[in-house]
Motif scaffolding. Sequence first.
Motif, PDB file in Angstrom:
ATOM      1  N   SER A 298       0.847  -1.184   0.000  1.00 53.15           N
ATOM      2  CA  SER A 298       0.000   0.000   0.000  1.00 53.15           C
ATOM      3  C   SER A 298       0.887   1.239   0.000  1.00 53.15           C
ATOM      4  CB  SER A 298      -0.908   0.007   1.234  1.00 53.15           C
ATOM      5  OG  SER A 298      -0.138   0.173   2.412  1.00 53.15           O
ATOM      6  N   ALA A 299       0.262   2.400  -0.016  1.00 51.74           N
ATOM      7  CA  ALA A 299       1.015   3.651  -0.025  1.00 51.74           C
ATOM      8  C   ALA A 299       1.905   3.789   1.206  1.00 51.74           C
ATOM      9  CB  ALA A 299       0.053   4.831  -0.119  1.00 51.74           C
ATOM     10  N   SER A 300       1.535   3.108   2.294  1.00 47.88           N
ATOM     11  CA  SER A 300       2.351   3.182   3.508  1.00 47.88           C
ATOM     12  C   SER A 300       3.700   2.494   3.358  1.00 47.88           C
ATOM     13  CB  SER A 300       1.592   2.566   4.690  1.00 47.88           C
ATOM     14  OG  SER A 300       1.387   1.179   4.477  1.00 47.88           O
ATOM     15  N   ASP A 301       3.863   1.719   2.278  1.00 55.34           N
ATOM     16  CA  ASP A 301       5.124   0.989   2.052  1.00 55.34           C
ATOM     17  C   ASP A 301       6.085   1.742   1.148  1.00 55.34           C
ATOM     18  OD1 ASP A 301       4.430  -1.456   3.494  1.00 55.34           O
ATOM     19  OD2 ASP A 301       2.974  -1.799   1.890  1.00 55.34           O
TER      20      ASP A 301
ATOM     21  N   TYR B 119      -7.228  -9.019 -10.945  1.00 50.80           N
ATOM     22  CA  TYR B 119      -6.923 -10.449 -10.998  1.00 50.80           C
ATOM     23  C   TYR B 119      -6.805 -11.118  -9.626  1.00 50.80           C
ATOM     24  CZ  TYR B 119      -5.534  -9.117 -15.752  1.00 50.80           C
ATOM     25  OH  TYR B 119      -5.515  -8.620 -17.031  1.00 50.80           O
ATOM     26  N   GLY B 120      -6.723 -10.346  -8.563  1.00 54.98           N
ATOM     27  CA  GLY B 120      -6.473 -10.935  -7.250  1.00 54.98           C
ATOM     28  C   GLY B 120      -5.010 -11.246  -7.032  1.00 54.98           C
ATOM     29  N   THR B 121      -4.155 -10.695  -7.896  1.00 49.27           N
ATOM     30  CA  THR B 121      -2.712 -10.917  -7.786  1.00 49.27           C
ATOM     31  C   THR B 121      -2.062  -9.617  -7.308  1.00 49.27           C
ATOM     32  OG1 THR B 121      -2.529 -10.431 -10.171  1.00 49.27           O
ATOM     33  CG2 THR B 121      -2.674 -12.741  -9.511  1.00 49.27           C
ATOM     34  N   GLY B 122      -0.876  -9.285  -7.814  1.00 47.98           N
ATOM     35  CA  GLY B 122      -0.217  -8.050  -7.418  1.00 47.98           C
ATOM     36  C   GLY B 122       1.048  -8.286  -6.627  1.00 47.98           C
ATOM     37  N   THR B 123       1.334  -7.376  -5.707  1.00 49.74           N
ATOM     38  CA  THR B 123       2.566  -7.429  -4.917  1.00 49.74           C
ATOM     39  C   THR B 123       2.220  -7.462  -3.440  1.00 49.74           C
ATOM     40  OG1 THR B 123       3.753  -6.174  -6.627  1.00 49.74           O
ATOM     41  CG2 THR B 123       4.761  -6.280  -4.434  1.00 49.74           C
ATOM     42  N   TRP B 124       2.893  -8.360  -2.738  1.00 51.66           N
ATOM     43  CA  TRP B 124       2.706  -8.493  -1.299  1.00 51.66           C
ATOM     44  C   TRP B 124       3.972  -8.034  -0.576  1.00 51.66           C
ATOM     45  CZ3 TRP B 124       0.414 -11.648  -4.766  1.00 51.66           C
ATOM     46  CH2 TRP B 124      -0.913 -12.046  -4.539  1.00 51.66           C
TER      47      TRP B 124
ATOM     48  N   LEU C 113       3.468   1.043  -7.559  1.00 49.88           N
ATOM     49  CA  LEU C 113       2.333   0.862  -6.655  1.00 49.88           C
ATOM     50  C   LEU C 113       0.994   0.842  -7.389  1.00 49.88           C
ATOM     51  CD1 LEU C 113       1.567   0.436  -3.707  1.00 49.88           C
ATOM     52  CD2 LEU C 113       1.415   2.919  -3.456  1.00 49.88           C
ATOM     53  N   PRO C 114       0.713   1.787  -8.309  1.00 54.64           N
ATOM     54  CA  PRO C 114      -0.562   1.718  -9.049  1.00 54.64           C
ATOM     55  C   PRO C 114      -0.726   0.427  -9.838  1.00 54.64           C
ATOM     56  CG  PRO C 114       0.411   3.887  -9.272  1.00 54.64           C
ATOM     57  CD  PRO C 114       1.450   3.029  -8.611  1.00 54.64           C
ATOM     58  N   ARG C 115       0.368  -0.070 -10.396  1.00 53.00           N
ATOM     59  CA  ARG C 115       0.274  -1.316 -11.160  1.00 53.00           C
ATOM     60  C   ARG C 115      -0.072  -2.485 -10.236  1.00 53.00           C
ATOM     61  NH1 ARG C 115       5.168  -4.088 -14.681  1.00 53.00           N
ATOM     62  NH2 ARG C 115       3.886  -5.551 -15.866  1.00 53.00           N
TER      63      ARG C 115
ATOM     64  N   ARG D 266      11.934   7.398  -6.586  1.00 49.56           N
ATOM     65  CA  ARG D 266      10.695   7.404  -5.815  1.00 49.56           C
ATOM     66  C   ARG D 266       9.492   7.642  -6.728  1.00 49.56           C
ATOM     67  NH1 ARG D 266       8.384   8.526  -0.702  1.00 49.56           N
ATOM     68  NH2 ARG D 266      10.424   8.274   0.276  1.00 49.56           N
ATOM     69  N   ALA D 267       9.639   8.503  -7.710  1.00 50.52           N
ATOM     70  CA  ALA D 267       8.514   8.808  -8.598  1.00 50.52           C
ATOM     71  C   ALA D 267       8.038   7.562  -9.347  1.00 50.52           C
ATOM     72  CB  ALA D 267       8.908   9.898  -9.588  1.00 50.52           C
ATOM     73  N   VAL D 268       8.973   6.700  -9.721  1.00 57.06           N
ATOM     74  CA  VAL D 268       8.599   5.476 -10.429  1.00 57.06           C
ATOM     75  C   VAL D 268       7.796   4.567  -9.513  1.00 57.06           C
ATOM     76  CG1 VAL D 268       9.516   3.374 -11.491  1.00 57.06           C
ATOM     77  CG2 VAL D 268      10.547   5.592 -12.015  1.00 57.06           C
ATOM     78  N   ILE D 269       8.210   4.460  -8.255  1.00 57.52           N
ATOM     79  CA  ILE D 269       7.488   3.619  -7.300  1.00 57.52           C
ATOM     80  C   ILE D 269       6.101   4.193  -7.020  1.00 57.52           C
ATOM     81  CG2 ILE D 269       7.469   2.853  -4.882  1.00 57.52           C
ATOM     82  CD1 ILE D 269      10.524   2.548  -5.129  1.00 57.52           C
ATOM     83  N   GLU D 270       6.025   5.513  -6.846  1.00 57.16           N
ATOM     84  CA  GLU D 270       4.746   6.152  -6.542  1.00 57.16           C
ATOM     85  C   GLU D 270       3.788   6.142  -7.723  1.00 57.16           C
ATOM     86  OE1 GLU D 270       6.136   9.468  -3.216  1.00 57.16           O
ATOM     87  OE2 GLU D 270       5.984  10.037  -5.335  1.00 57.16           O
ATOM     88  N   GLU D 271       4.308   6.364  -8.936  1.00 53.69           N
ATOM     89  CA  GLU D 271       3.454   6.582 -10.093  1.00 53.69           C
ATOM     90  C   GLU D 271       3.291   5.364 -10.990  1.00 53.69           C
ATOM     91  OE1 GLU D 271       5.121   9.946 -12.102  1.00 53.69           O
ATOM     92  OE2 GLU D 271       5.199  11.158 -10.256  1.00 53.69           O
TER      93      GLU D 271
END
Length: 210
Positions: free
Chosen positions: A14-17, A60-65, A50-52, A42-47
């Motif tokens: 989440s954004a907290s990470d 899909y119920g997937t993503g990053t944990w 994380l959105p991806r 940082r901009a790549v991670i924020e923009e």
Amino acid sequence: MNIDTARARLRPVSASDIDDLVHLDSDPEVMRYVSGGVPTPRAVIEEWVLPRAEAERRRYGTGTWALCDPATGAFLGWASLRTPRHSSRTELELSYRLRRTVWGRGLGTEAALALIAFAFDHLGTERVFASTLASNIPSRRVMEKIGMSLTGIHLCDDSDLFGTPDAPGHAVDPRTAPYDPDRYEVEYEILQTEWRRRSLRWSSTRHRSA
């Protein structure tokens, strides 16, 4: 969805990470086989990162944990399942990245096994694959420990390819072609059928031991 392992908790990022993700990618050793040691802005991670991840989770119920210490909640790294954009197969790409302070403890293997089980048992995935530079021996060992098999080796710029039956491309003879493990990428995979067979063997072994 949170996923608990024996020694860690996997929860959706989440954004907290963001601060932890930036710090992780600022370690040259962590990024050695990803970007040659260059940190992720940082901009790549924020923009983008994380959105991806959030879009993957919603669709899909997937993503990053985020991989966390269950006792303290400390961020240890991450693991992800990503749906390939240009694939007609029911498959997911596995990735993982851990802080250097927890390398060598088997946490990457533990997290990867948990996500593979989630992919096959809950998402109905038929194939999970992962890739890294041929020179990244620690990551390759994780792939092998979780039951993956080497299926392809190709140049990082994709100009030459060998060993992948679905994309024969321009064949390279490994006996004569110059080989630099920092320029070649390896791909590993495990199929749902193989996962089922392995799960049955592991279950049978535990039953006999008990």
